[in-house]
Each structure stands twice: as structure tokens, then as C-alpha cells.
Design a protein around this motif. Structure first.
Motif, PDB file in Angstrom:
ATOM      1  N   LEU A 599       5.924 -25.011   7.783  1.00 25.85           N
ATOM      2  CA  LEU A 599       7.336 -24.511   8.154  1.00 25.85           C
ATOM      3  C   LEU A 599       8.082 -25.608   8.933  1.00 25.85           C
ATOM      4  O   LEU A 599       9.487 -25.934   9.034  1.00 25.85           O
ATOM      5  CB  LEU A 599       7.707 -23.299   8.722  1.00 25.85           C
ATOM      6  CG  LEU A 599       7.182 -22.207   7.888  1.00 25.85           C
ATOM      7  CD1 LEU A 599       7.233 -20.827   8.733  1.00 25.85           C
ATOM      8  CD2 LEU A 599       7.906 -22.056   6.620  1.00 25.85           C
ATOM      9  N   ALA A 600       7.309 -26.486  10.207  1.00 24.54           N
ATOM     10  CA  ALA A 600       7.868 -27.409  10.503  1.00 24.54           C
ATOM     11  C   ALA A 600       8.461 -28.822   9.804  1.00 24.54           C
ATOM     12  O   ALA A 600       9.142 -29.286   9.986  1.00 24.54           O
ATOM     13  CB  ALA A 600       6.866 -27.917  11.614  1.00 24.54           C
ATOM     14  N   ALA A 601       7.709 -28.629   8.547  1.00 23.31           N
ATOM     15  CA  ALA A 601       7.887 -29.898   7.682  1.00 23.31           C
ATOM     16  C   ALA A 601       9.061 -29.567   6.580  1.00 23.31           C
ATOM     17  O   ALA A 601       9.860 -30.232   6.350  1.00 23.31           O
ATOM     18  CB  ALA A 601       6.627 -30.285   6.867  1.00 23.31           C
ATOM     19  N   ARG A 602       8.984 -28.422   6.206  1.00 22.51           N
ATOM     20  CA  ARG A 602       9.996 -27.634   5.167  1.00 22.51           C
ATOM     21  C   ARG A 602       9.811 -26.188   5.194  1.00 22.51           C
ATOM     22  O   ARG A 602       8.849 -25.798   5.587  1.00 22.51           O
ATOM     23  CB  ARG A 602       9.813 -28.525   3.776  1.00 22.51           C
ATOM     24  CG  ARG A 602       8.415 -28.116   3.071  1.00 22.51           C
ATOM     25  CD  ARG A 602       8.606 -28.389   1.552  1.00 22.51           C
ATOM     26  NE  ARG A 602       7.158 -28.326   0.827  1.00 22.51           N
ATOM     27  CZ  ARG A 602       6.676 -27.021   0.565  1.00 22.51           C
ATOM     28  NH1 ARG A 602       7.193 -25.816   0.907  1.00 22.51           N
ATOM     29  NH2 ARG A 602       5.574 -27.004  -0.114  1.00 22.51           N
ATOM     30  N   PHE A 603      10.776 -25.864   4.392  1.00 26.15           N
ATOM     31  CA  PHE A 603      10.627 -24.218   4.101  1.00 26.15           C
ATOM     32  C   PHE A 603       9.743 -24.039   3.091  1.00 26.15           C
ATOM     33  O   PHE A 603       9.519 -24.657   1.946  1.00 26.15           O
ATOM     34  CB  PHE A 603      12.124 -23.802   3.651  1.00 26.15           C
ATOM     35  CG  PHE A 603      12.168 -22.313   3.118  1.00 26.15           C
ATOM     36  CD1 PHE A 603      12.175 -21.515   4.360  1.00 26.15           C
ATOM     37  CD2 PHE A 603      12.098 -21.889   1.902  1.00 26.15           C
ATOM     38  CE1 PHE A 603      12.396 -20.040   3.984  1.00 26.15           C
ATOM     39  CE2 PHE A 603      12.186 -20.657   1.699  1.00 26.15           C
ATOM     40  CZ  PHE A 603      12.140 -19.603   2.849  1.00 26.15           C
ATOM     41  N   SER A 604       9.173 -22.938   3.195  1.00 26.46           N
ATOM     42  CA  SER A 604       7.977 -22.474   2.445  1.00 26.46           C
ATOM     43  C   SER A 604       8.091 -20.958   2.354  1.00 26.46           C
ATOM     44  O   SER A 604       7.568 -20.297   3.471  1.00 26.46           O
ATOM     45  CB  SER A 604       6.558 -23.044   2.629  1.00 26.46           C
ATOM     46  OG  SER A 604       5.493 -22.469   2.100  1.00 26.46           O
ATOM     47  N   PRO A 605       8.396 -20.169   1.220  1.00 29.18           N
ATOM     48  CA  PRO A 605       8.163 -18.829   1.354  1.00 29.18           C
ATOM     49  C   PRO A 605       6.858 -18.192   1.516  1.00 29.18           C
ATOM     50  O   PRO A 605       6.705 -17.037   2.131  1.00 29.18           O
ATOM     51  CB  PRO A 605       8.745 -18.197  -0.228  1.00 29.18           C
ATOM     52  CG  PRO A 605       8.408 -19.573  -1.044  1.00 29.18           C
ATOM     53  CD  PRO A 605       8.840 -20.519  -0.063  1.00 29.18           C
ATOM     54  N   LYS A 606       5.784 -19.024   0.878  1.00 32.93           N
ATOM     55  CA  LYS A 606       4.373 -18.563   1.079  1.00 32.93           C
ATOM     56  C   LYS A 606       4.132 -18.508   2.740  1.00 32.93           C
ATOM     57  O   LYS A 606       3.448 -17.717   3.058  1.00 32.93           O
ATOM     58  CB  LYS A 606       3.483 -19.453   0.235  1.00 32.93           C
ATOM     59  CG  LYS A 606       2.041 -18.818   0.278  1.00 32.93           C
ATOM     60  CD  LYS A 606       1.334 -19.765  -0.995  1.00 32.93           C
ATOM     61  CE  LYS A 606      -0.047 -19.108  -0.834  1.00 32.93           C
ATOM     62  NZ  LYS A 606      -1.036 -19.851  -1.942  1.00 32.93           N
ATOM     63  N   ALA A 607       4.291 -19.691   3.142  1.00 37.57           N
ATOM     64  CA  ALA A 607       4.004 -19.981   4.681  1.00 37.57           C
ATOM     65  C   ALA A 607       4.754 -19.043   5.485  1.00 37.57           C
ATOM     66  O   ALA A 607       4.110 -18.336   6.439  1.00 37.57           O
ATOM     67  CB  ALA A 607       4.322 -21.506   5.235  1.00 37.57           C
ATOM     68  N   LEU A 608       6.069 -18.745   5.393  1.00 40.47           N
ATOM     69  CA  LEU A 608       6.824 -17.620   5.878  1.00 40.47           C
ATOM     70  C   LEU A 608       6.205 -16.201   5.743  1.00 40.47           C
ATOM     71  O   LEU A 608       6.306 -15.486   6.711  1.00 40.47           O
ATOM     72  CB  LEU A 608       8.278 -17.985   5.501  1.00 40.47           C
ATOM     73  CG  LEU A 608       9.496 -17.136   6.515  1.00 40.47           C
ATOM     74  CD1 LEU A 608       9.055 -17.751   7.912  1.00 40.47           C
ATOM     75  CD2 LEU A 608      10.574 -17.423   6.075  1.00 40.47           C
ATOM     76  N   SER A 609       5.807 -15.953   4.744  1.00 40.31           N
ATOM     77  CA  SER A 609       5.184 -14.497   4.339  1.00 40.31           C
ATOM     78  C   SER A 609       3.910 -14.474   5.218  1.00 40.31           C
ATOM     79  O   SER A 609       3.649 -13.491   5.792  1.00 40.31           O
ATOM     80  CB  SER A 609       4.706 -14.375   2.916  1.00 40.31           C
ATOM     81  OG  SER A 609       5.954 -14.324   2.233  1.00 40.31           O
ATOM     82  N   GLY A 610       3.024 -15.655   5.630  1.00 43.01           N
ATOM     83  CA  GLY A 610       1.850 -15.607   6.160  1.00 43.01           C
ATOM     84  C   GLY A 610       2.285 -15.183   7.524  1.00 43.01           C
ATOM     85  O   GLY A 610       1.652 -14.635   8.353  1.00 43.01           O
ATOM     86  N   ILE A 611       3.563 -16.164   8.396  1.00 42.90           N
ATOM     87  CA  ILE A 611       3.961 -15.777   9.501  1.00 42.90           C
ATOM     88  C   ILE A 611       4.219 -14.499   9.666  1.00 42.90           C
ATOM     89  O   ILE A 611       4.124 -13.754  10.727  1.00 42.90           O
ATOM     90  CB  ILE A 611       4.964 -16.642   9.925  1.00 42.90           C
ATOM     91  CG1 ILE A 611       4.411 -18.217   9.840  1.00 42.90           C
ATOM     92  CG2 ILE A 611       5.586 -16.595  11.209  1.00 42.90           C
ATOM     93  CD1 ILE A 611       3.514 -18.467  11.012  1.00 42.90           C
ATOM     94  N   LEU A 612       5.118 -13.908   8.581  1.00 48.77           N
ATOM     95  CA  LEU A 612       5.448 -12.649   8.830  1.00 48.77           C
ATOM     96  C   LEU A 612       4.362 -11.446   9.083  1.00 48.77           C
ATOM     97  O   LEU A 612       4.278 -10.511   9.793  1.00 48.77           O
ATOM     98  CB  LEU A 612       6.286 -12.130   7.580  1.00 48.77           C
ATOM     99  CG  LEU A 612       6.954 -10.725   7.540  1.00 48.77           C
ATOM    100  CD1 LEU A 612       7.965 -10.582   8.665  1.00 48.77           C
ATOM    101  CD2 LEU A 612       7.668 -10.558   6.148  1.00 48.77           C
TER     102      LEU A 612
END
Length: 700
Positions: A599-612
Motif C-alpha cells: 500500500l505504500a507503493a500503490r493502492f491495492s484492494p487485495k492488500a487493503l482487505s488483508g490489512i482490514l
């Protein structure tokens, strides 16, 4: 709330999308594809020129031809940022009825008439009746939940140009949905079931899965209890569903009573036995003392063991028994039971098969404009990914194989890879010991007449007898030669070394050897206390080895870079893959670390879901509430950007936040976020849904 933008996919030949849908009706096996909306557009300057465009949609009210015609009518009033050049003169709405295996269609002429009919698998027209519309309506609601995205974007990317709406937005539409479900409940098995269920029945099918997902999402447990109480009077099997919603609603004592009474009437109902075992495992995990935990797990063991007897061909019963043994830390029995699981080929959801489009128009609503989201597609296109990360087979596992792999990784997380290999060699017949024993037996065996069969068996073992391991060996040698991190691990320089598992013996080869004179009773007795490992489980070990190898290299390299105060660089997609890898292996902190780097590099819904998911695991800590809501706002906006105003997972997350923190606090945190108001309104819409359904915490 503005409706999501309308994507438009243009056809080379007018109506070819409708024809393609008709041709695929015979091959549909599940709930059917999303609804298809086909529009005929006329050029305002050249009235003789027509263009065919289409898009897909889920969640539209399909209870009658009038409601589907109304949806087409809303598209004619779609506002454009510039002067219109075309007008819609005709529309066709196609909605699949999975009960009767018919495609319900509404043909609208603008201005003009509305014609409703249905098309069967042979492409022939039939009359649409009220009974067929009831079935179609129920299927459309179930599809809306089945095809909804969980926030990661994986489902959204599978099918291009799908608008997703919430099919149940208030108590009135809920009543209509549950009334239809009650009417058609005992025909639900006709819809099929999830890929982990071998034989659909009254309580294990797509209808019951959809109902449970709806109640889990909205928290409408009182409505669920009323529905299943009524249905239970017709069939005692429904008690398992009633108990599940009682457990969801924290009515655990009543749920246990329901199962106890129902099992008196039907003691070998495997779904009820499985529900008991699942409940007992959860209670064991929060037990106050080790003795209490062991007692509950032993009770769960009895239920799970009985359920495998009641349904020996179902994967879920065996998987539950394996989970109990893992919780009991009885690793040998856990592996033995996992090896006994019946595995099924994964049946994916029905997807539309469309001809190559002429043009694709994917508009963006101003309300969803957010710089970090808008820059995602361009960033993804330019990223480089290490081939070794792209070839991790575990990432593609679905259905029974995914669940079996999860049990295996849970064991590895608890006891370590080396210990797992030791237990594996004590449970299963390994290739090297089988060869050694066989050679010993052959040296003491009496001479026998030679024949081509025994000559072939005396030859050197073929390393590919148990799958494609020869290829894997070769690939690993190449990787180890080219990858210095791999070489350091092989030499023991890394933090931990990952030993490649040896192969188990192929069951087919044992059967072939059984006919030879060299096989003696003494030899068989030595191997009798071990089992033959199924090929699929042997393959899972190899896949797990590859996951662990890549994970270990990653963590070793990171430690080396940190020791030298250097930055460890990966592309955003590589971080995304590494996050998913760590999450598969049950290393949740490391997964969150990788997702944050992505997420520091770019927006990613998959990564954001993992963080969630990481935030939700720590929700009891007050400091994560604001971060959780920030993640939800961005995921809701990204989904809306791609025409989805409804995600059950995100709605459930908002509901849980409101239950924990109260609606006033959640709304205040949303509003205090420094994002455009139009973006915040999208998440406020989810919070308003919770208020409409009077969720716990909304009255404060």
C-alpha cells in the motif's frame, strides 16, 4: 446515493451477446451467470445506424417483468457529461431461473411495449408464469450475494462490466425474500451446492448458504429464527440451520437445546453432528483451563467421528475430524484423517462467455474520484514480478484442496516443518524405506521365473510415479543454482532451513508389486502399520515446501538487509503476493507487514482487505477502530468505482464496528476523515443500512 456508473460493452454484430448467452444455457450448472442487459442504441444524426451494447448486473428486483422493464427505463435517463449522440430504442433484460433452468427475458421497446417470455436450454420460447417469476426472484437475490465481492477485488476482476446492487435494502424487501425462500425451501437442493459439498440436500445447498450469508451480514437473527422455526415443523433437518443462527446471535444455550432435541429424533444427521463439533471446537479455544479445553475437544471428537460414519463421502465431516485432532495436538491422527478426506473437483460459479467486444467503455463517477485509487491501473501495468512468486500453486487452490491445505499449514504453524516431516514419515510409507524393504525381501526370496512384469519392477524407481515431482526436482535445482538465497539456505546460512520432503510410495505401484513372488508375509507385516499417502496429499506437501522455501528466503533476505541498514525493495504486486503467502502460512503479522509495504507503493484492494482482516482481529483494541474505518472507506470507494454499491463483507464489517463502538462514534470517525464528502457518503450509506435494519448499536 447516486447509482453506479453504467459500463458499456459494444458488439461487433448486433444481438450477438444475446445469442451467446442462449448457447451457454445448456452448460450452466450453478446459480447461473449475472443478469445480462442488452441495449439497442440509435444514432441521433443517422437514425438508420444502430449499435448494440450490453452490461451485466446483479441485485435488481426480478420479481416481475415490470420491475425489470423499470430498470431498463432508468438507463434511458442516464445523464451524460456531454450532449447525447445516441438514444436507446430497445432493451432486453435476461435473468436466469436456476430452479427450472430457464432464462427469463423482458423485451422493452422505447417507446412501445413490454414483452415477457422465457427461453429453455434448446433456445425455444416459453410462457412466463407467476411461479417462474417467484423462482427467478429468489435466484436473483442468491446470485447477488454469491457474486458479491469480499472487498479484495478478485470477484470484480473476473467478469468485466458488472453493476452490483443490494437486493435487500429494508425490512419490506427482506419479508419478500424470506417469504420466497420459505415457499421454495425444500426445492433448494435443485440449485446445487458449494464445491465442498458432494451431495446437495435440504440444508446444504446454495439456498441455505445464501440465507446464512444474508443473516450473518445483516445480523437479522430474529427473522432467521422465525423462518427456521416454521420450516423445522416440516422437517427436523432444519434444526441444524436454526442452531447455527442461534449461535450467530449469541443464543448458545438455546442452540444447544435445539441440537440436543433434534438429534434424539435423527441421531445420524451429519449436518447437526458437524454443527455440534464446530461449536465445541470454538468453545474449547476459549476454555478457562486446559482440562476444560480437553474435555470439550473430546466431546467434539465424538461428534465429528460419528458424522464421518453418517456421511463418509462428504469432505466437510472428515475435515472437521482432522481439525479436532489438530486442536488436540494428535498430529499422527490428524494427518491420517486428512489423508482420508474425499476430494472433489472445484466447480466455479457460472460465468458469462461472451464474444470479443468491439469497444469497452468503463466510465467513472465523479463521486468516486480519489487520487490513490485512480492511479492503481497504470501502476499495476508497469510492475515487474519475480517468476518464482507467480508460480506458487497454493495461491490457485479452491474448494476442498484449499481447505485441506489450510489444515496442513495450521499444523506446520504449530509444530514446524521438520516435525511435520517426521510425523509424515511415521504415518505414511516412504519411497526410500519401501525400496529398501523390498530389496531385502527380494534377496531372501526363492528364485522365480523371469517375466517382463517383474523385470520392469526390478528397475530403478521412476521419480515421477507420484505426480510431476521429477519436473519439480529439476526446477528446484535450477532455482538453487541461480538463487543465492536458496544456496545459503541449503548450506544452513539462513535463519531456518527448509528440507524438501521425500516422496511417499505410489499406491498403484504397491498394487503392482503385490503380485510378485518377492513380496512375503514378513514384508507386508512391516508395512502394515503404515498407510499409503494419497497422491493429492503428497502434492500438497510439495506445494507447502515451495511456499515455505519462498517465505524463508524472503524473511532471510529482509533480516540481512535490515542488519546492513539497507532498504529491501520489491514491487507492489510482489509485496501483495508475499502478503498472501504469509497469510496462507498463518504468519499474520508478517502478512500485514507485506500488505503495508504494498500500500505504500500503490493502492491495492487485495492488500487493503488483508490489512482490514488484521484490524478486525485486533478490534478490541480501541486504537485500531479509526484505521479499520479508514480501510473500509477506501474499499467501499474502490468497489463503487467499479460499479459495485454492495459488498456483504464490508456491510458486515460496518455492522460489527457499530455494535462495538456505537453508530454515533462510527459516523463521527467517518466524517472526520480528510477525504472528499462524496467519498464519505458512500460509506455513510452502509451505516444507514445498519440503521434501517435496527442493528445493535444504532439506537445510541
Amino acid at each position: 446515493m447516486p447509482a453506479p456508473a453504467v459500463p458499456e460493452i459494444s458488439e461487433e454484430v448486433i444481438h450477438e451477446a444475446i445469442d451467446a448467452r442462449t448457447e451457454t444455457l445448456v452448460s450452466l450448472r450453478e446459480l447461473g451467470p449475472p443478469d445480462l442487459v442488452h441495449l439497442l442504441k440509435q444514432n441521433l444524426r443517422n437514425t438508420g445506424k444502430h449499435t448494440g451494447v450490453y452490461h451485466h448486473v446483479t441485485g435488481v428486483d426480478a420479481s416481475s417483468s415490470a420491475s425489470l422493464a423499470a430498470y431498463i427505463n432508468t438507463l434511458t435517463y442516464k445523464e451524460h457529461g456531454q450532449a447525447p449522440t445516441h438514444k436507446i430504442v430497445e432493451g432486453i433484460y435476461c435473468c436466469y431461473n436456476a430452479f427450472s433452468r430457464l432464462d427469463m427475458r423482458v423485451h422493452v421497446t422505447i417507446p412501445g411495449t413490454v414483452e415477457a417470455f422465457c427461453v429453455d436450454e434448446r433456445g425455444e420460447k416459453r410462457k412466463a408464469t407467476d411461479e417462474l417469476w417467484l423462482e427467478t426472484y429468489l435466484c436473483s437475490v442468491l446470485r447477488a450475494y454469491s457474486y458479491a465481492d469480499d472487498g479484495s477485488g478478485d470477484t470484480i476482476r473476473k467478469i468485466m462490466g458488472v453493476r452490483r446492487f443490494n437486493p435487500v435494502t429494508n425490512t419490506e424487501t427482506e419479508h419478500r425474500f424470506l417469504s420466497a425462500a420459505e415457499t421454495l425451501f425444500f426445492r433448494g437442493w435443485q440449485l446445487g451446492s458449494d464445491s465442498v459439498v458432494q451431495v446437495p440436500n435440504n440444508v446444504s445447498n446454495h439456498l441455505t448458504s445464501g440465507l446464512l450469508k444474508y443473516f450473518h451480514t445483516t445480523g437479522r437473527f430474529t427473522s432467521a429464527i422465525n423462518l427456521f422455526e416454521k420450516l423445522r415443523t416440516h422437517n427436523v433437518e432444519v434444526s441444524s440451520l436454526l442452531a447455527k443462527v442461534l449461535f450467530m446471535g449469541n443464543e448458545e444455550v438455546q442452540g444447544v437445546r435445539v441440537l440436543y432435541q433434534a438429534l434424539k429424533e435423527s441421531p445420524m444427521d451429519y449436518v447437526m453432528l458437524d454443527a455440534q463439533a464446530e461449536f465445541l471446537i470454538k468453545k474449547a479455544m476459549i476454555a478457562d483451563t486446559p482440562a476444560q479445553k480437553e474435555e470439550r475437544l473430546k466431546m467434539a471428537l465424538g461428534c465429528a467421528d460419528l458424522s464421518t460414519i453418517a456421511a463418509p463421502s462428504e469432505f466437510g465431516t472428515w475435515a472437521r475430524l482432522a481439525q479436532v485432532y489438530v486442536a488436540l495436538e494428535d498430529w499422527e491422527n490428524a494427518l491420517t484423517i486428512l489423508n482420508s478426506c474425499p476430494m472433489f473437483t472445484y466447480q466455479d460459479k457460472d460465468a458469462p462467455i461472451m464474444p470479443e467486444p468491439k469497444e469497452v467503455y468503463l466510465p467513472t463517477l465523479p463521486e468516486t474520484r480519489l487520487d490513490e485509487i485512480d492511479s492503481e491501473p497504470e501502476s499495476r501495468f508497469s510492475e515487474q514480478v519475480d517468476p518464482s512468486l507467480l508460480n506458487l500453486r497454493a495461491a490457485s487452490y479452491r474448494g476442498t484442496f484449499k481447505l485441506a491445505y489450510k489444515i496442513l499449514t495450521e499444523m506446520t504453524a504449530k509444530i514446524g516443518w521438520d516435525q511435520l516431516l517426521k510425523i509424515r514419515s511415521s504415518v505414511f510409507v516412504m519411497e526410500d524405506e519401501y525400496r529398501t524393504d523390498r530389496q531385502d525381501d527380494a534377496s531372501h526370496a526363492p528364485p522365480s521365473n523371469r517375466n517382463p512384469s517383474t523385470d520392469g519392477l526390478r528397475g530403478s524407481p521412476d521419480p515421477s510415479t507420484n505426480g510431476d515431482h521429477e519436473t519439480e526436482d529439476g526446477e528446484d535445482k535450477k532455482k538453487s543454482e541461480s538463487d543465492p538465497a536458496s544456496q545459503s539456505l541449503a548450506n544452513g546460512d539462513g535463519d531456518e532451513s527448509v528440507e524438501k520432503p521425500t516422496h511417499t510410495i505410489d499406491p498403484g505401484e504397491v498394487k503392482a508389486d503385490g503380485d510378485t513372488v518377492a513380496t512375503t508375509d514378513e514384508h507386508l507385516s512391516r508395512l502394515n502399520n503404515k498407510r499409503l499417502c494419497e497422491r493429492w496429499l503428497d502434492s500438497l506437501f510439495m506445494v507447502l515446501y515451495e511456499d515455505l522455501r519462498v517465505y524463508t528466503i524472503w524473511r532471510t533476505q529482509m533480516a540481512q538487509y535490515r542488519a546492513q541498514s539497507m532498504q529491501y525493495k520489491k514491487s507492489a504486486e510482489e509485496w501483495e503476493i508475499l502478503g498472501a503467502l504469509a497469510e496462507r502460512l498463518q504468519h499474520h503479522d508478517e502478512a500485514a507487514e507485506a500488505y503495508r509495504a504494498c500500500l505504500a507503493a500503490r493502492f491495492s484492494p487485495k492488500a487493503l482487505s488483508g490489512i482490514l482482516r488484521a484490524f478486525l482481529r485486533a478490534l478490541q483494541k480501541q486504537e485500531t477502530t479509526r484505521d479499520t474505518i479508514g480501510a473500509v472507506i477506501r474499499l467501499v470507494t474502490w468497489q463503487y468505482r467499479w460499479y459495485s454499491e454492495f459488498s456483504p463483507q464490508l456491510l458486515h464489517t460496518i455492522r460489527v464496528l457499530i455494535e462495538e463502538q456505537g453508530a454515533v462514534k462510527v459516523r463521527s470517525i467517518i466524517q472526520s476523515t480528510s477525504l472528499p464528502q462524496s467519498v464519505l457518503d458512500l460509506t455513510h450509506h452502509y451505516a444507514a443500512l445498519c440503521a434501517t435494519f435496527r442493528s445493535s448499536g444504532t439506537d445510541g
